[in-house]
Design a protein around this motif. Structure first.
Motif, mmCIF file in Angstrom:
data_model
loop_
_atom_site.group_PDB
_atom_site.id
_atom_site.type_symbol
_atom_site.label_atom_id
_atom_site.label_comp_id
_atom_site.label_asym_id
_atom_site.label_seq_id
_atom_site.Cartn_x
_atom_site.Cartn_y
_atom_site.Cartn_z
ATOM 1 N N VAL A 488 -12.283 -33.535 32.019
ATOM 2 C CA VAL A 488 -13.077 -33.911 30.846
ATOM 3 C C VAL A 488 -14.144 -32.842 30.579
ATOM 4 N N GLY A 489 -14.778 -32.354 31.669
ATOM 5 C CA GLY A 489 -15.762 -31.289 31.497
ATOM 6 C C GLY A 489 -15.152 -30.018 30.951
ATOM 7 N N GLN A 490 -13.905 -29.711 31.383
ATOM 8 C CA GLN A 490 -13.227 -28.529 30.868
ATOM 9 C C GLN A 490 -12.946 -28.682 29.369
ATOM 10 N N ALA A 491 -12.426 -29.843 28.970
ATOM 11 C CA ALA A 491 -12.102 -30.062 27.561
ATOM 12 C C ALA A 491 -13.356 -30.033 26.694
ATOM 13 N N LEU A 492 -14.436 -30.567 27.239
ATOM 14 C CA LEU A 492 -15.678 -30.649 26.474
ATOM 15 C C LEU A 492 -16.197 -29.265 26.097
ATOM 16 N N GLY A 493 -15.912 -28.277 26.939
ATOM 17 C CA GLY A 493 -16.408 -26.942 26.665
ATOM 18 C C GLY A 493 -15.701 -26.230 25.540
ATOM 19 N N PHE A 494 -14.602 -26.812 25.021
ATOM 20 C CA PHE A 494 -13.820 -26.119 24.003
ATOM 21 C C PHE A 494 -13.623 -26.931 22.729
ATOM 22 N N VAL A 495 -13.406 -28.231 22.826
ATOM 23 C CA VAL A 495 -13.024 -29.015 21.646
ATOM 24 C C VAL A 495 -14.133 -29.013 20.601
ATOM 25 N N LEU A 496 -15.314 -29.479 20.976
ATOM 26 C CA LEU A 496 -16.381 -29.657 20.002
ATOM 27 C C LEU A 496 -17.179 -28.380 19.721
ATOM 28 N N PRO A 497 -17.504 -27.553 20.724
ATOM 29 C CA PRO A 497 -18.299 -26.361 20.412
ATOM 30 C C PRO A 497 -17.635 -25.411 19.422
ATOM 31 N N ASP A 498 -16.319 -25.203 19.506
ATOM 32 C CA ASP A 498 -15.662 -24.301 18.556
ATOM 33 C C ASP A 498 -15.774 -24.819 17.129
ATOM 34 N N ALA A 499 -15.602 -26.134 16.954
ATOM 35 C CA ALA A 499 -15.744 -26.708 15.617
ATOM 36 C C ALA A 499 -17.194 -26.603 15.132
ATOM 37 N N MET A 500 -18.159 -26.756 16.038
ATOM 38 C CA MET A 500 -19.564 -26.589 15.668
ATOM 39 C C MET A 500 -19.840 -25.160 15.204
ATOM 40 N N LEU A 501 -19.274 -24.183 15.913
ATOM 41 C CA LEU A 501 -19.508 -22.793 15.547
ATOM 42 C C LEU A 501 -18.948 -22.488 14.161
ATOM 43 N N ALA A 502 -17.799 -23.050 13.819
ATOM 44 C CA ALA A 502 -17.237 -22.834 12.487
ATOM 45 C C ALA A 502 -18.175 -23.376 11.412
ATOM 46 N N ASP A 503 -18.807 -24.522 11.657
ATOM 47 C CA ASP A 503 -19.774 -25.067 10.699
ATOM 48 C C ASP A 503 -20.994 -24.147 10.572
ATOM 49 N N ILE A 504 -21.417 -23.580 11.694
ATOM 50 C CA ILE A 504 -22.574 -22.679 11.671
ATOM 51 C C ILE A 504 -22.252 -21.414 10.876
ATOM 52 N N ILE A 505 -21.019 -20.930 10.978
ATOM 53 C CA ILE A 505 -20.628 -19.737 10.220
ATOM 54 C C ILE A 505 -20.636 -20.037 8.723
ATOM 55 N N ASP A 506 -20.261 -21.253 8.324
ATOM 56 C CA ASP A 506 -20.385 -21.630 6.917
ATOM 57 C C ASP A 506 -21.848 -21.584 6.477
ATOM 58 N N TYR A 507 -22.735 -22.068 7.334
ATOM 59 C CA TYR A 507 -24.163 -22.038 7.016
ATOM 60 C C TYR A 507 -24.648 -20.596 6.864
ATOM 61 N N ALA A 508 -24.146 -19.697 7.726
ATOM 62 C CA ALA A 508 -24.522 -18.292 7.618
ATOM 63 C C ALA A 508 -24.002 -17.679 6.318
ATOM 64 N N GLU A 509 -22.798 -18.091 5.887
ATOM 65 C CA GLU A 509 -22.259 -17.578 4.631
ATOM 66 C C GLU A 509 -23.144 -17.963 3.452
ATOM 67 N N LEU A 510 -23.727 -19.146 3.516
ATOM 68 C CA LEU A 510 -24.629 -19.561 2.444
ATOM 69 C C LEU A 510 -25.790 -18.587 2.303
ATOM 70 N N HIS A 511 -26.278 -18.072 3.422
ATOM 71 C CA HIS A 511 -27.456 -17.195 3.386
ATOM 72 C C HIS A 511 -27.098 -15.735 3.160
ATOM 73 N N SER A 512 -25.932 -15.289 3.625
ATOM 74 C CA SER A 512 -25.608 -13.861 3.544
ATOM 75 C C SER A 512 -24.570 -13.538 2.479
ATOM 76 N N GLY A 513 -23.741 -14.518 2.094
ATOM 77 C CA GLY A 513 -22.682 -14.261 1.138
ATOM 78 C C GLY A 513 -21.439 -13.648 1.751
ATOM 79 N N SER A 514 -21.431 -13.441 3.072
ATOM 80 C CA SER A 514 -20.264 -12.870 3.751
ATOM 81 C C SER A 514 -19.915 -13.746 4.949
ATOM 82 N N ARG A 515 -18.645 -13.644 5.353
ATOM 83 C CA ARG A 515 -18.190 -14.397 6.523
ATOM 84 C C ARG A 515 -18.066 -13.421 7.688
ATOM 85 N N ASP A 516 -18.895 -13.660 8.713
ATOM 86 C CA ASP A 516 -18.962 -12.747 9.860
ATOM 87 C C ASP A 516 -18.476 -13.446 11.123
#
Length: 780
Positions: A488-516
């Motif tokens: 469970v600890g192994q799965a937890l390190g990958f399932v949710l954090p990767d999806a969170m990072l994708a949301d954060i990149i969308d937030y960065a696109e709002l501010h920069s206009g580019s996808r990095d």
């Protein structure tokens, strides 16, 4: 839109707009413009009453279905800046083929990982005799150098423009090189890398091993061995004098050279140049909040299927090769490599990358230093890193220490089968938890679920860490819940954090206009790798300092074939003062001369101090780190509703508008940051502004002239170079492997600081610097 006429009202023209078709365009600006037209129409029709109001509702429902709505699940949010309703910039749903091809590539990456990591111990330490402290030094040095390569690859993949995409060219070239390095690394004893083979006279009696299946075979072998011991040709089973047996000897510096070369090649090609672009590719495949959770859930499922396939193959091969792990890993490498080639080809042929934003040659490309500064100025991303760094150790340390814990704390000669059984229990628990985590995240939010599971897992890890390994050896059935908990600890390190990072990149696109995606992925990976250098290397150094000896000081045994290592196929182990002669040399076979079976095979024995350290790093420290990671996990600010507002703000900004509707004519509309409620100000990306972004406001204030700023950078560069030279000289002079290890940890930071300041100094010599006001005290 045609004007209304008595026979053709505007509503009828509006009914002919094909919303599903306009949402399928791959041109972001055209897509945003189409949305703006329909959104304006919705606003006008909504004020016109029936039948125009019903047509507005129809159009809005169509937009909601194909691009999002105004609830937290479908990706839109109200836009206060306009009178109408905002629409998110969503892409069409991923096809099943693309989703499967993308996620399938994660399976061989897991197989490679779970074969490569134990091979460091089984092949290079137990078989080839490399010390733990020396291996820790080499790993630390290689990973330190790889940190710099990661930044280069991440930025390069963001800026790449080819007909095949931005990410796939890196995977196409680097991954085959990773497979070659992997195969040579695992097969090092077979191909003779770094070995100086002793060539003594072959031990006696080996020809009789083939006849032990006959009734008279074993007595004949025993008589032959007795005569050989009396004549001094082989060691007595309880010898006290120096051994007469010569084993495989490592080739000194050649062994270190080949380990460092193959490890560096594999790390650079498999992780830095393949997995970083691969992870960035996943971030841009879909915009949907929920589809991202399901995509990364499926990716994690394939990841753990790969992890599960490794012990399954291992257990199957152990039925034939339990006492010769070198041969077992050779066959395992062949099977894993074949599957990896298939997944690599499938990814390249079936996954279509998201088209990059159209190049605007009037806007300058953003250099690596401003890009990195923008990433590290992203507040939600900083919270994410505070969570991800300890979480990465929660996943890393149990899997790294599991083999040592099973072998030495449970004190098992046939440890490989039990180790793979524990892995199986962990992976079943991980795969069973993925669906629950995804559904819970969609219902309660990613951050809330992540925090709750981290708290529970941390407490359970701490509780289990106090149970002695001998207790589990007597009650192996209890390993089932322990393994599931680790999973469970192994799965937890990958399932949710990767999806969170994708949301954060969308937030960065709002501010920069580019996808990095590449830059975000590489900064996370490099910081995580720096943490893993400490978390993976530090336990090895402490264990070596506490007196850990590979195989308990034995030449062979516990999975290392005595027939392969010392030419004695009739020995279970060959240790100082104890030789386990038997008819077949297989684990568990009856000893020929010892008065009784020892309670612990000498090749599995370690001191109590070493066992305590293994338990500490196996579960206790990961438990504490899980509790620490739960604190920032609960503070993640991007929820489903906030993410929907982010996508709506991106669409509103990109759609532009006339000046009377909150935007500049022909330009972008001003929008509000949905996370912090402040107006979004995109950087102008002019030559002067990009130069200013190379430095912090405090640096501009402290060094008001370009001359003083140059002097500051030169002095810092000289300091970093001097420190690096002093560290290298100190490591070479001391010759202590622990000093080399920690010196490499410090060098890894200097390997980032030196090029960082070098690039900034170079920027001051460009044309943009000459056009600045010499005494400017703050960035514009």
């Amino acid at each position: 839109l045609a004007p209304s006429t008595p026979t053709q009202p505007t509503a009828l023209y509006a009914a002919k707009i094909d919303v599903p078709l306009l949402m399928q365009t791959d041109e972001p600006r055209l897509q945003g413009g189409c949305r703006a037209v329909v959104r304006r129409l919705v606003s006008v029709l909504g004020r016109g009453g029936a039948p125009h109001g019903s047509m507005a509702d129809t159009l809005e429902l169509s937009l909601k279905h194909h691009g999002g709505g105004d609830d937290g699940n479908n990706g839109a949010a109200p836009a206060a800046a306009r009178g109408g309703r905002a629409v998110s910039a969503a892409r069409p749903p991923l096809s099943a083929g693309s989703r499967l091809a993308y996620c399938f590539f994660r399976l061989p990456l897991s197989l490679l990982d779970f074969t490569f990591r134990p091979a460091r111990q089984v092949i290079w330490v137990d078989t080839l005799g490399q010390t733990l402290s020396l291996q820790a030094s080499l790993i630390s040095a290689v990973k330190s150098l790889d940190l710099l390569l990661g930044f280069t690859v991440g930025k390069a993949s963001d800026n790449t423009r080819t007909r095949w995409g931005r990410r796939k060219p890196f995977i196409a070239v680097a991954f085959p090189l990773a497979l070659l390095a992997f195969f040579l690394f695992v097969n090092a004893p077979s191909v003779g890398l770094g070995l100086a083979r002793a060539k003594p006279r072959p031990p006696p009696c080996t020809h009789l091993v083939l006849n032990t299946s006959s009734p008279a075979g074993c007595p004949a072998l025993k008589d032959c061995l007795e005569r050989a011991m009396q004549q001094g040709e082989i060691d007595r089973f309880d010898f006290t004098s120096p051994s007469r047996v010569a084993s495989l000897q490592s080739g000194g510096w050649q062994l270190s050279f080949w380990f460092a070369l193959l490890y560096a090649t594999y790390l650079a090609c498999a992780y830095t140049c393949s997995q970083i672009p691969y992870d960035a590719l996943g971030m841009e495949l879909t915009d949907s909040y929920d589809e991202r959770s399901s995509l990364f859930g499926l990716k994690t499922l394939f990841q753990f299927v790969g992890y599960a396939a490794t012990p399954l193959l291992n257990i199957g091969l152990s039925a034939l090769l339990a006492d010769d792990l070198v041969a077992l890993y050779s066959m395992l490498a062949l099977a894993v490599g074949s599957l990896a080639v298939l997944a690599w080809a499938s990814l390249l042929c079936n996954v279509v990358e998201r088209p990059p934003p159209p190049e605007d040659h009037t806007i300058l490309p953003v250099p690596i230093v401003p890009s990195a500064r923008r990433v590290l100025a992203n507040k939600p991303y900083l919270v994410y890193l505070l969570m991800k760094m300890p979480l990465s150790l929660v996943s890393l340390m149990p899997s790294n220490l599991a083999a040592l814990w099973v072998k030495h704390n449970m004190a098992l000669e046939a440890w490989n089968s039990m180790y793979n059984a524990v892995l199986m229990f962990a992976l079943v628990g991980a795969m069973a938890s993925i669906g629950v985590l995804v559904r819970s995240a969609q219902q309660y939010g990613k951050a809330a679920v992540l925090q709750a599971v981290l708290l529970v897992s941390g407490l359970l890890y701490l509780a289990v860490s106090f149970v002695p390994g001998a207790f589990f050896a007597q009650h192996p059935v209890l390993l089932v819940p322990v393994g599931a908990l680790i999973g469970v600890g192994q799965a937890l390190g990958f399932v949710l954090p990767d999806a969170m990072l994708a949301d954060i990149i969308d937030y960065a696109e709002l501010h920069s206009g580019s996808r990095d995606e590449g830059m975000y992925t590489v900064i996370e990976t490099n910081l995580q790798q720096f943490v893993e250098i400490a978390g993976g290397v530090f336990p090895m150094v402490l264990l070596a300092g506490a007196g850990y000896e590979p195989l308990g000081g034995c030449s062979c045994g516990c999975g290392v074939s005595c027939g392969r290592a010392i030419g004695m196929p009739y020995a279970r182990w060959h240790c100082p003062g104890d030789v386990g002669y038997s008819c077949t040399g297989k684990g568990g076979s009856e000893l020929l001369f010892a008065p009784e079976e020892p309670a612990v095979a000498p090749c599995a024995a370690q001191s109590e101090h070493v066992q305590s350290l293994i338990s500490l790093f196996f579960l206790a420290i990961p438990g504490l780190l899980a509790l620490i990671a739960a604190i920032p996990a609960g503070k993640m600010p991007i929820t489903a509703r906030v993410h929907a507002a982010i996508l709506a703000a991106i669409a509103a900004r990109d759609s532009g508008g006339d000046a009377g509707e909150g935007g500049d004519a022909g330009g972008e509309r001003e929008v509000i940051d949905p996370v912090y409620g402040e107006p979004v100000q995109r950087p102008p990306n002019t030559a002067a502004s990009l130069l200013h972004e190379h430095f912090s406001p405090s640096e501009w204030q402290s060094f008001p002239t370009l001359g003083s700023l140059r002097a500051f950078l030169v002095s810092r560069l000289l300091l970093w170079v001097a420190l690096a030279a002093a560290l290298v000289a100190g490591m070479a002079y001391s010759g202590v492997e622990a000093a080399v290890t920690f010196g490499c940890l410090l060098l890894s930071a200097l390997f980032i600081l030196i090029p960082w300041d070098g690039v900034r100094l170079y920027a001051l010599s460009g044309p943009a610097a000459s056009s600045l006001v010499p005494a400017r005290t703050a960035p514009p």
